[in-house]
Design an enzyme around this catalytic site. Structure first.
Site, PDB file in Angstrom:
ATOM      1  N   HIS A   1     105.442  19.121  40.213  1.00 50.93           N
ATOM      2  CA  HIS A   1     104.341  19.387  39.284  1.00 50.93           C
ATOM      3  C   HIS A   1     104.808  20.087  38.012  1.00 50.93           C
ATOM      4  O   HIS A   1     104.041  20.236  37.056  1.00 50.93           O
ATOM      5  CB  HIS A   1     103.277  20.246  39.985  1.00 50.93           C
ATOM      6  CG  HIS A   1     101.880  19.978  39.515  1.00 50.93           C
ATOM      7  ND1 HIS A   1     101.594  19.407  38.291  1.00 50.93           N
ATOM      8  CD2 HIS A   1     100.683  20.197  40.109  1.00 50.93           C
ATOM      9  CE1 HIS A   1     100.288  19.303  38.152  1.00 50.93           C
ATOM     10  NE2 HIS A   1      99.709  19.772  39.234  1.00 50.93           N
TER      11      HIS A   1
ATOM     12  N   ASP B   1     102.143  15.433  36.393  1.00 53.03           N
ATOM     13  CA  ASP B   1     100.774  15.847  36.687  1.00 53.03           C
ATOM     14  C   ASP B   1     100.157  14.916  37.728  1.00 53.03           C
ATOM     15  O   ASP B   1     100.650  13.807  37.956  1.00 53.03           O
ATOM     16  CB  ASP B   1      99.922  15.833  35.421  1.00 53.03           C
ATOM     17  CG  ASP B   1     100.341  16.916  34.432  1.00 53.03           C
ATOM     18  OD1 ASP B   1     100.844  17.964  34.883  1.00 53.03           O
ATOM     19  OD2 ASP B   1     100.179  16.707  33.206  1.00 53.03           O
TER      20      ASP B   1
END
Length: 470
Positions: free
Chosen positions: A439, A443
């Site tokens: 992450h 995304d």
């Protein structure tokens, strides 16, 4: 004239290997490419073949001995007669020259890694051993510098555990600290605090001393003993592959911000095409047609569109990989996981993907992988579903930013809705595909869009290149 057999380099960062077993003995006749000995390294166990046909004249490294890459471990006499003694001085001279070359290479690597490490001075509070940055210009010996400037993974572990690499005895090339050295040091250090309370309280009653010790802090973490005194246990040392896997997995979890999402994908079209084509395919190509080539094809196709998933993080930079090289996790029973690489997967047909994947898997299980087969992966695929698992949440294979886990492919009842809005149950061949992504770069929307494209290929592609096998 004797031919020298050297320790091969079985991976990009591998500097040494341990000879686990000799398969022939001095005086035995060997053929070219016949396995001579087995080695174990940080990344792979493998059988090393003879470079020539002849007689094994001399063994220079015994079983259990760890030697640097390119060091001579045996001599094979092509003529099948004497000559080992005459060759020995030459071998010694060449080994000495190789050692000098390795020392220069290691020095250059140390200097390069030192230069790369300089930006970290902006955070001195997190540096466990800032004096390691200043060694040079005669303050440290060459051996000390080489010990300090070990691999990035070793330095990362040292930083996280608060270890000065200068305190660790290195067993690697020229005394460099290996992953096993740093892990062993941390483990031994973790045991030390548990003994301190007894030393601090010599007047304590014997019953108190015999009581189980509470969890002890080690390296900023609680250390819970694996077993208690008197408990019936069997202790077995970890293999090199298991040790490095453990270190690599911990490193990955501490480096990447792991997030996993799961897609339920319809494999009915793929299952029908495969069922019709697999027999002719196997007969024509001498390899089986599993579900994996279809999955590899879908992933490689999607990666061409979503370059962020085919990348790595380098500090504050993003490194986008132009080649799509799929690592495929292979379970090698009794030895752990290996990840050979399908190079330029996006340029291969289903036939090419099937042949390459099956060949790599077979070579991994028979200890015949070449060093290049383990290098350069940009994205990894693992298949826990082969054992019946519905899905998994795999750990990212550093320095990549994503990994796909394939669940069990099986028939399930699925609700479908017709054009008029009526619902019905239908039996379809389904599979859960999970993607774990970093992450820090990827995304949720990026990962989901990528997975939607993977799903689209699997569910909607006509797989016309298999028409000739139908």
């Amino acid at each position: 004239m004797a031919t020298e057999v050297v320790m091969p380099q079985m991976g990009e960062s591998i500097a040494e290997g341990t000879i686990t077993r000799w398969l022939v003995k001095p005086g035995d006749r060997v053929e070219r490419d016949q396995p001579l000995f087995e080695i174990s390294t940080d990344k792979v166990d493998a059988e090393i073949p003879s470079p020539v046909a002849g007689v094994l004249k001399e063994i220079k490294a015994e079983e259990g001995e760890t030697v640097p890459v390119n060091q001579i471990v045996a001599l094979v006499d092509e003529g099948g007669e004497g000559g080992g003694e005459a060759a020995a001085p030459e071998a010694a001279e060449e080994a000495e020259e190789e050692a000098k070359g390795e020392e220069k290479a290691a020095s250059a690597e140390a200097a390069e890694e030192k230069a790369e490490a300089k930006p970290e001075k902006a955070e001195p509070a997190e540096e466990p051993a800032p004096q390691a940055e200043t060694g040079g210009d005669g303050d440290e010996s060459e051996a000390e510098r080489l010990r300090r400037y070990s691999s990035p993974l070793v330095r990362k572990i040292a930083q996280e555990e608060g270890v000065d690499l200068g305190d660790v005895e290195g067993t690697g090339v020229h005394g460099r600290v290996t992953k096993q050295d740093i892990l062993g040091y941390v483990e031994e250090r973790g045991k030390a605090p548990a003994a301190k309370p007894a030393a601090a309280a010599p007047a304590a009653a014997p019953a108190t001393a015999a009581a189980p010790a509470p969890p002890a802090a080690a390296g900023g973490e609680f250390h819970v003993p694996a077993y208690t005194e008197g408990e019936e246990v069997e202790i077995e040392p970890m293999s090199k592959i298991r040790q490095i896997t453990a270190a690599h997995m911990r490193y990955s979890k501490q480096t990447s911000a792991h997030v996993t999402t799961v897609f339920h994908v319809d494999f009915s079209r793929v299952a029908r095409v495969r069922a019709r084509a697999k027999n002719k395919f196997a007969a024509a190509n001498d390899t089986k047609l599993s579900f994996m080539p279809f999955i590899f094809k879908a992933i490689a196709t999607a990666l061409k569109k979503h370059k962020k998933l085919n990348a790595s993080i380098d500090g504050t930079n993003v490194v986008f990989k132009k080649s799509i090289n799929l690592g495929m996790a292979v379970d090698v029973e009794g030895r752990g996981l290996l990840v050979p690489v399908i190079r330029n997967a996006d340029q291969l047909s289903l036939v090419g993907l099937a042949k390459t994947a099956n060949d790599l898997a077979e070579r991994a299980r028979s200890k015949k992988l070449s060093p290049d087969a383990l290098k350069g992966g940009t994205f990894t695929v693992t298949n826990p579903g082969v054992f019946g698992s519905l899905f998994g949440t795999p750990i990212i294979n550093q320095p990549q930013v994503a990994i796909i886990g394939i669940g069990s492919i099986e028939k399930r009842p699925i609700v479908i809705t017709d054009a008029t809005g009526n619902d019905a149950l239908s039996i379809k061949t389904m599979c859960y595909l999970s993607i774990t992504y970093d992450h820090r770069l990827v995304d949720g929307a990026d990962a989901d869009r990528f997975m939607l494209d993977v799903q689209k290929v699997i569910e909607e592609d006509s797989w016309s290149e298999l028409d000739s096998y139908l």
